[in-house]
Enzyme design. Structure first.
Site, PDB file in Angstrom:
ATOM      1  N   TYR A   1       0.806  -1.210   0.000  1.00  0.00           N
ATOM      2  CA  TYR A   1       0.000   0.000   0.000  1.00  0.00           C
ATOM      3  C   TYR A   1       0.847   1.272   0.000  1.00  0.00           C
ATOM      4  O   TYR A   1       0.317   2.349  -0.259  1.00  0.00           O
ATOM      5  CB  TYR A   1      -0.952   0.015   1.191  1.00  0.00           C
TER       6      TYR A   1
ATOM      7  N   HIS B   1       0.462 -11.816   1.426  1.00  0.00           N
ATOM      8  CA  HIS B   1      -0.514 -11.028   0.673  1.00  0.00           C
ATOM      9  C   HIS B   1      -1.096 -11.807  -0.502  1.00  0.00           C
ATOM     10  O   HIS B   1      -2.299 -11.733  -0.775  1.00  0.00           O
ATOM     11  CB  HIS B   1       0.153  -9.748   0.177  1.00  0.00           C
TER      12      HIS B   1
ATOM     13  N   SER C   1     -12.632  -5.401   0.762  1.00  0.00           N
ATOM     14  CA  SER C   1     -13.581  -4.824  -0.210  1.00  0.00           C
ATOM     15  C   SER C   1     -15.016  -5.256   0.093  1.00  0.00           C
ATOM     16  O   SER C   1     -15.757  -5.679  -0.806  1.00  0.00           O
ATOM     17  CB  SER C   1     -13.207  -5.214  -1.643  1.00  0.00           C
ATOM     18  N   PRO C   2     -15.455  -5.162   1.357  1.00  0.00           N
ATOM     19  CA  PRO C   2     -16.810  -5.608   1.692  1.00  0.00           C
ATOM     20  C   PRO C   2     -17.896  -4.716   1.115  1.00  0.00           C
ATOM     21  O   PRO C   2     -19.068  -5.098   1.120  1.00  0.00           O
ATOM     22  CB  PRO C   2     -16.821  -5.560   3.226  1.00  0.00           C
ATOM     23  N   LEU C   3     -17.497  -3.550   0.600  1.00  0.00           N
ATOM     24  CA  LEU C   3     -18.463  -2.642  -0.021  1.00  0.00           C
ATOM     25  C   LEU C   3     -18.257  -2.565  -1.528  1.00  0.00           C
ATOM     26  O   LEU C   3     -18.594  -1.578  -2.171  1.00  0.00           O
ATOM     27  CB  LEU C   3     -18.355  -1.250   0.613  1.00  0.00           C
ATOM     28  N   GLY C   4     -17.695  -3.644  -2.096  1.00  0.00           N
ATOM     29  CA  GLY C   4     -17.534  -3.692  -3.543  1.00  0.00           C
ATOM     30  C   GLY C   4     -16.712  -2.552  -4.091  1.00  0.00           C
ATOM     31  O   GLY C   4     -17.002  -2.018  -5.167  1.00  0.00           O
ATOM     32  N   ARG C   5     -15.656  -2.170  -3.347  1.00  0.00           N
ATOM     33  CA  ARG C   5     -14.764  -1.072  -3.729  1.00  0.00           C
ATOM     34  C   ARG C   5     -15.515   0.248  -3.882  1.00  0.00           C
ATOM     35  O   ARG C   5     -15.131   1.105  -4.684  1.00  0.00           O
ATOM     36  CB  ARG C   5     -13.976  -1.404  -4.999  1.00  0.00           C
TER      37      ARG C   5
ATOM     38  N   PHE D   1     -18.850   0.481  -4.637  1.00  0.00           N
ATOM     39  CA  PHE D   1     -20.083   0.401  -5.418  1.00  0.00           C
ATOM     40  C   PHE D   1     -21.303   0.291  -4.508  1.00  0.00           C
ATOM     41  O   PHE D   1     -22.383   0.761  -4.842  1.00  0.00           O
ATOM     42  CB  PHE D   1     -20.025  -0.805  -6.365  1.00  0.00           C
TER      43      PHE D   1
END
Length: 347
Positions: A74, A145, A224-228, A230
């Site tokens: 990152y 990773h 990414s639990p929020l779809g990045r 979306f």
């Protein structure tokens, strides 16, 4: 409107301890039910502001978040993301779980995120760098990773096991590893947690991965639990994002897929509004309802968005709610989750 709801719910949640703790693995690792991913604070989602990021990290602690997720990648090899996190949490370091990751060869910027290196000597080198960047004497969770096809997973698990014995690391984690790899690593040293993309948009782990980690007593951390982004109220087509934002090329934002996914999010939003919550909170509550061994790590650079995310831990979904989500997205989103060169190969 979403911000007002989030602030109201965070205030009524009371003391930070009201964020429930969850067990991740059988070795004593525990964390608040919702963690915080830090990748977007230094890469992949357009320009960021350090002051806002640090304010978000500190506010997370105030709201009961205890799992903070970073990685060597990152910072593109500079350590900037780990340094940012280390500065933000230094006053309460002993109260939180810091997770970071190794596994890439970052010597060539042109191959960022696609060249692997999990050789034991490289793991040790990255670990020493991460300890220095984070300003800490131990890493709570050290993840591989991505699986390195050229290094046996037994060597990886053995090396992290040695670092655990030396007191530099507390728990071994894997990321985007398949069932066979998880089993082989776990046979050498207990794997405490597996991190892989999982959301109402991305369901691939349900078939083979989740059953194995549960059989072995390994916790699960969905990234990414929020779809990045979306699964929020601020989505827009790919062409409207800057070139340094991954959503400009993400397949789910491209014409054809975008319209299908937007229609699904609108249907989810209708369901959420009927419960007096946001679609973001619905998506996180859905994940939490998939098992008490799950701690998602949504990323945000906004304290207000953070409060909205954390408040999702107080949302109770009914069987009817869960069934409706399944009707709207029975197989996940339209479009692949990565470009082919970046797709993990599970095994």
């Amino acid at each position: 409107m979403a911000q007002d709801k989030a602030e109201h719910m965070s205030h009524t949640a009371g003391h930070p301890a009201d964020l429930p703790l969850r067990d991740l693995g059988g070795q004593g690792l525990r964390a608040g039910a919702i963690g915080l991913g830090t990748m977007g604070m230094t890469m992949a989602y357009g320009p960021s502001d350090e002051r806002s990021s640090i304010a978000t990290l500190r506010r997370a602690y105030e709201l009961g978040v205890t799992l903070f997720d970073t990685a060597e990648l990152y910072g593109g090899g500079t350590g900037s993301n780990e340094q940012l996190l280390g500065r933000a949490v230094k006053d309460f370091r002993d109260d939180v779980v810091i997770a970071t990751k190794f596994g890439f060869d970052l010597s060539d910027p042109a191959r960022l995120g696609t060249a692997f290196d999990s050789r034991p000597e490289h793991i040790r080198e990255v670990t020493e760098n991460s300890l220095r960047h984070l300003g800490t004497d131990r890493i709570d969770v050290l993840y591989q990773h991505r699986v390195d096809p050229d290094v046996p997973i037994e060597d990886v698990a053995g090396t992290v096991g040695e670092l655990i014995a030396e007191g530099k690391v507390r728990y071994l984690g894997l990321s985007e590893a398949g069932p066979e790899t998880v089993r082989r690593a776990h046979a050498v040293h207990p794997v405490s947690v597996l991190q892989t993309e999982y959301s109402v948009f991305e369901r691939a782990v349900e078939a083979d991965v989740l059953p194995v980690v549960r059989e072995l007593g390994i916790g699960f951390v969905p990234y990414s639990p929020l779809g990045r982004g979306f699964l929020t109220d601020v989505v827009k087509p790919a062409a409207e994002y800057p070139a340094d934002d991954m959503r400009a090329w993400d397949d789910r934002w491209q014409p054809g897929n975008y319209e299908k996914n937007l229609a699904a999010v609108r249907a989810l939003t209708d369901l959420a509004e009927g419960k007096g919550i946001t679609v973001t909170q619905l998506a996180l509550a859905w994940l939490l309802a998939q098992g008490d061994d799950i701690v998602p790590i949504p990323g945000t650079r906004s304290p207000h968005r953070l409060a909205e995310n954390v408040a999702a831990a107080q949302v109770a979904l009914t069987p009817q709610d869960l069934a409706r989500v399944g009707e709207i997205l029975p197989h996940g989103a339209a479009g692949s989750r990565y470009q082919e060169a970046m797709m993990p190969e599970w095994r």
